[in-house]
Design a protein around this motif. Sequence first.
Motif, PDB file in Angstrom:
ATOM      1  N   MET A  31       0.886  -1.211  -0.012  1.00  0.00           N
ATOM      2  CA  MET A  31      -0.035   0.081   0.138  1.00  0.00           C
ATOM      3  C   MET A  31       0.786   1.229   0.075  1.00  0.00           C
ATOM      4  SD  MET A  31      -3.071  -0.689  -0.182  1.00  0.00           S
ATOM      5  CE  MET A  31      -4.015   0.742   0.542  1.00  0.00           C
ATOM      6  N   PRO A  32       0.296   2.379  -0.511  1.00  0.00           N
ATOM      7  CA  PRO A  32       1.020   3.550  -0.484  1.00  0.00           C
ATOM      8  C   PRO A  32       1.478   4.225   0.794  1.00  0.00           C
ATOM      9  CG  PRO A  32      -0.754   3.658  -2.032  1.00  0.00           C
ATOM     10  CD  PRO A  32      -0.832   2.429  -1.174  1.00  0.00           C
ATOM     11  N   ASN A  33       2.722   4.753   0.773  1.00  0.00           N
ATOM     12  CA  ASN A  33       2.965   5.628   2.070  1.00  0.00           C
ATOM     13  C   ASN A  33       2.273   6.942   2.240  1.00  0.00           C
ATOM     14  OD1 ASN A  33       5.012   3.460   2.620  1.00  0.00           O
ATOM     15  ND2 ASN A  33       6.182   4.525   1.271  1.00  0.00           N
ATOM     16  N   VAL A  34       1.585   7.031   3.378  1.00  0.00           N
ATOM     17  CA  VAL A  34       0.843   8.498   3.550  1.00  0.00           C
ATOM     18  C   VAL A  34       1.464   9.131   4.775  1.00  0.00           C
ATOM     19  CG1 VAL A  34      -1.399   9.457   3.638  1.00  0.00           C
ATOM     20  CG2 VAL A  34      -1.265   7.171   2.654  1.00  0.00           C
ATOM     21  N   SER A  35       1.619  10.558   4.411  1.00  0.00           N
ATOM     22  CA  SER A  35       2.051  11.353   5.496  1.00  0.00           C
ATOM     23  C   SER A  35       1.119  12.660   5.456  1.00  0.00           C
ATOM     24  CB  SER A  35       3.452  11.737   5.365  1.00  0.00           C
ATOM     25  OG  SER A  35       3.741  12.351   4.180  1.00  0.00           O
ATOM     26  N   PHE A  36       1.262  13.282   6.615  1.00  0.00           N
ATOM     27  CA  PHE A  36       0.400  14.781   6.791  1.00  0.00           C
ATOM     28  C   PHE A  36       1.293  15.773   7.353  1.00  0.00           C
ATOM     29  CE2 PHE A  36      -2.301  16.994   9.724  1.00  0.00           C
ATOM     30  CZ  PHE A  36      -2.940  17.779   8.990  1.00  0.00           C
ATOM     31  N   GLU A  37       1.099  16.874   6.764  1.00  0.00           N
ATOM     32  CA  GLU A  37       1.908  18.105   7.399  1.00  0.00           C
ATOM     33  C   GLU A  37       0.749  19.113   7.366  1.00  0.00           C
ATOM     34  OE1 GLU A  37       5.390  21.169   6.197  1.00  0.00           O
ATOM     35  OE2 GLU A  37       4.804  19.630   4.996  1.00  0.00           O
ATOM     36  N   LYS A  38       0.641  19.836   8.704  1.00  0.00           N
ATOM     37  CA  LYS A  38      -0.343  20.676   9.009  1.00  0.00           C
ATOM     38  C   LYS A  38       0.834  22.014   8.533  1.00  0.00           C
ATOM     39  CE  LYS A  38      -3.465  22.460  12.568  1.00  0.00           C
ATOM     40  NZ  LYS A  38      -3.695  22.177  13.880  1.00  0.00           N
ATOM     41  N   THR A  39       0.171  22.930   7.710  1.00  0.00           N
ATOM     42  CA  THR A  39       0.748  23.967   7.404  1.00  0.00           C
ATOM     43  C   THR A  39       0.441  25.528   8.137  1.00  0.00           C
ATOM     44  OG1 THR A  39      -0.805  24.263   5.430  1.00  0.00           O
ATOM     45  CG2 THR A  39       1.056  23.007   4.997  1.00  0.00           C
ATOM     46  N   ASN A  40      -0.960  25.328   8.486  1.00  0.00           N
ATOM     47  CA  ASN A  40      -1.154  26.482   9.743  1.00  0.00           C
ATOM     48  C   ASN A  40      -2.509  25.803  10.458  1.00  0.00           C
ATOM     49  OD1 ASN A  40      -3.644  26.690   7.817  1.00  0.00           O
ATOM     50  ND2 ASN A  40      -2.762  28.386   6.783  1.00  0.00           N
ATOM     51  N   ASN A  41      -3.268  26.712  10.967  1.00  0.00           N
ATOM     52  CA  ASN A  41      -4.362  25.978  11.662  1.00  0.00           C
ATOM     53  C   ASN A  41      -5.484  25.429  11.005  1.00  0.00           C
ATOM     54  OD1 ASN A  41      -3.092  27.183  14.219  1.00  0.00           O
ATOM     55  ND2 ASN A  41      -4.062  29.355  14.134  1.00  0.00           N
ATOM     56  N   VAL A  42      -5.493  25.864   9.982  1.00  0.00           N
ATOM     57  CA  VAL A  42      -6.809  25.380   8.893  1.00  0.00           C
ATOM     58  C   VAL A  42      -6.414  24.882   7.868  1.00  0.00           C
ATOM     59  CG1 VAL A  42      -8.588  26.835  10.268  1.00  0.00           C
ATOM     60  CG2 VAL A  42      -7.233  27.877   8.102  1.00  0.00           C
ATOM     61  N   LEU A  43      -5.155  24.547   7.586  1.00  0.00           N
ATOM     62  CA  LEU A  43      -4.624  24.007   6.317  1.00  0.00           C
ATOM     63  C   LEU A  43      -3.749  22.789   6.587  1.00  0.00           C
ATOM     64  CD1 LEU A  43      -4.588  26.794   3.905  1.00  0.00           C
ATOM     65  CD2 LEU A  43      -6.075  24.989   3.717  1.00  0.00           C
ATOM     66  N   GLY A  44      -3.395  21.835   5.745  1.00  0.00           N
ATOM     67  CA  GLY A  44      -2.545  21.023   5.706  1.00  0.00           C
ATOM     68  C   GLY A  44      -2.283  20.382   4.255  1.00  0.00           C
ATOM     69  N   VAL A  45      -1.365  19.390   4.141  1.00  0.00           N
ATOM     70  CA  VAL A  45      -0.995  18.603   3.065  1.00  0.00           C
ATOM     71  C   VAL A  45      -0.795  17.231   3.280  1.00  0.00           C
ATOM     72  CG1 VAL A  45       0.685  18.256   1.162  1.00  0.00           C
ATOM     73  CG2 VAL A  45       0.351  20.583   1.860  1.00  0.00           C
TER      74      VAL A  45
END
Length: 458
Positions: A1-15
Amino acid sequence: MPNVSFEKTNNVLGVITVAMPKQELTERLTTELKGQRAKVAMKGFRKGKVPMGTLRKMFGNEILGRILDEDIRESLFGYIEKEDIKLIFSPQPIEEEGTPVITAGNIEDLTLKYQVALEPEFSFEIPDTAFDYYVLDVKDEDIEEAVQSMLKRAGESEDLTEGTVQDDDVISVTFTEAGPVDDKITNATKIYLEALTDESKALFIGKSVGDSVNVADLSTLEKDSTEAYVKKYFLDLEDTETDISGKTFDVSVDGITRVTPSEMTTDFFAQYDPTGAVTTEGELRDDIVTKQSAGFKQQADGMAGFAIQKYLVENTEMELPIEMMKEINKEDETEYDLFERGVRWMLIRNKFAADEDLKLEYEDIREEAVSSLLGMLGGQRPDFLTEEFIDSYVKRALDDEEQRNQLSSNAIEKKIMNALREKVTLQDMPVDSDKFNEVIKKFNEANSPAPAAVLEEE
């Protein structure tokens, strides 16, 4: 399965990043192709012996596309659910230069990025102000008029051979275009005197069979009549483009029917309410008030709900991903201010539902389905609408994704608004039906386009 990661860029946005290594993609495609190989029969090859290269050329891109779609979707939304990331919208793909075009003959490492809008942290206060709640004030004379109308409908009618037209009679008439005109418009029909204006009623009262009156404008005969109504019901004109303005008509009295109102007997009450819930005059009058108020109550709930919603939206501070919302809204015809208002209200109502532990139950959906069905039936509940029929109807609706989503959305919105109305102070504003309709009209004009449930005049 793919590798998934999350980065919060500010209080209400992320990638969220989804990475699929070349080796894993290649192995997944090879496995799928081998599965197809055992099924494919091709001229020149024994079944199950078609070369892998040939299969790759024939089915590779189709299978690879399905793999990418399934694996990316499962990994992306599985990660969001597992990590309990609260989103306002579905993840939005980020288009980056240099992203390789993947084909079955050219597999490379693939990295996809999605921008996500995160639910903001906020709090809100239940309004301590009082909201107007309009209540239909049913006058005694209105109730009496309704009672007498019912008694007449349930009464016995008699065709008179002599005598004159009296108040509330039904008369058979023939409309004939007056004057020296070729191809005169003419039609025979019935007129109910109780539906006429006072001026028009005076034209016929005292007339006998064979008498006639002249009417300059047929649209003035009945209360709230229109030219379109006259063409359809008085003149039976199939050609609605026929111009009748300026035409006068002779109206001859062909017959008189007099109705003797029914008494309030057991049979009358059984005919009015087959369930047996109404058996006395008092219960009848109470039921009339309830039924006359029902439609207006729905309007009153809607207007009060909109006022509460407006207050909460305008008095609750929250941080939102405005630029992302504007990009999403470009694909919608809704004005951005209304779109943002809808997002704010969605977040407030969802938080309120969570705080109050309000959950959508089967009975809520069933009630909404019944309400929708009765609306299509003009508000009446016919005999065939049994509990078994309703359960069957609800089951069919829930099996249909679109109907299920619509019923669920409407039901939870009503449940939340009902709970909110119980939390605030509602100030009763008794008004008669004319004033109520005026209030509704002004409300719609002031809040156009109207809120989710469009209000209509009774």
